[in-house]
Design a protein around this motif. Structure first.
Motif, PDB file in Angstrom:
ATOM      1  N   GLU A  49      18.984  22.028  -4.033  1.00 22.91           N
ATOM      2  CA  GLU A  49      19.635  20.871  -3.401  1.00 22.91           C
ATOM      3  C   GLU A  49      21.057  20.719  -3.942  1.00 22.91           C
ATOM      4  O   GLU A  49      21.309  20.983  -5.114  1.00 22.91           O
ATOM      5  N   PRO A  50      21.989  20.289  -3.093  1.00 20.94           N
ATOM      6  CA  PRO A  50      23.360  20.089  -3.557  1.00 20.94           C
ATOM      7  C   PRO A  50      23.436  19.067  -4.686  1.00 20.94           C
ATOM      8  O   PRO A  50      22.801  18.009  -4.640  1.00 20.94           O
ATOM      9  N   LEU A  51      24.201  19.425  -5.706  1.00 18.48           N
ATOM     10  CA  LEU A  51      24.471  18.501  -6.796  1.00 18.48           C
ATOM     11  C   LEU A  51      25.342  17.362  -6.281  1.00 18.48           C
ATOM     12  O   LEU A  51      25.982  17.485  -5.226  1.00 18.48           O
ATOM     13  N   THR A  52      25.410  16.276  -7.022  1.00 20.10           N
ATOM     14  CA  THR A  52      26.138  15.104  -6.524  1.00 20.10           C
ATOM     15  C   THR A  52      27.393  14.783  -7.319  1.00 20.10           C
ATOM     16  O   THR A  52      28.066  13.808  -7.017  1.00 20.10           O
ATOM     17  N   TYR A  53      27.748  15.582  -8.299  1.00 23.24           N
ATOM     18  CA  TYR A  53      28.894  15.228  -9.139  1.00 23.24           C
ATOM     19  C   TYR A  53      30.249  15.584  -8.532  1.00 23.24           C
ATOM     20  O   TYR A  53      31.277  15.131  -9.002  1.00 23.24           O
ATOM     21  N   TYR A  54      30.279  16.374  -7.485  1.00 26.85           N
ATOM     22  CA  TYR A  54      31.548  16.724  -6.852  1.00 26.85           C
ATOM     23  C   TYR A  54      31.691  15.947  -5.533  1.00 26.85           C
ATOM     24  O   TYR A  54      30.713  15.493  -4.948  1.00 26.85           O
TER      25      TYR A  54
END
Length: 88
Positions: A49-54
């Motif tokens: 799943e795509p990370l959320t920090y960017y």
């Protein structure tokens, strides 16, 4: 095709522009990583799943983290992936 742009700081071998098929922003990110696995550790978690920090921008507009699975990037759209910046 959707154009995916990366910042120069994340560009591998200087390439900053890529193409992916249209779909939700989440799907575009996942396809991008599937095609260019060198970016996996920066963009996806251990479950894929795509990370959320960017931050992710679609045609210049910020796509909120909660909306990445709902907002669609259509053909001729640009998805810009922007790493977090620090400094003072």
């Amino acid at each position: 095709m959707v154009t995916v742009l990366l910042s120069a700081g994340w560009a591998h071998r200087g390439q900053k522009s890529f193409e992916c098929r249209e779909g939700t922003v989440r799907d575009v990110i996942r396809e991008f990583v599937e095609t260019y696995p060198v970016y996996r550790r920066r963009l996806l978690d251990d479950t894929g799943e795509p990370l959320t920090y960017y931050n992710v921008y679609l045609d210049g507009d910020l796509v909120e983290k909660a909306d990445r699975s709902r907002v669609t990037a259509r053909a001729d759209s640009t998805v810009a992936i922007v790493p977090p910046l620090a400094g003072g």
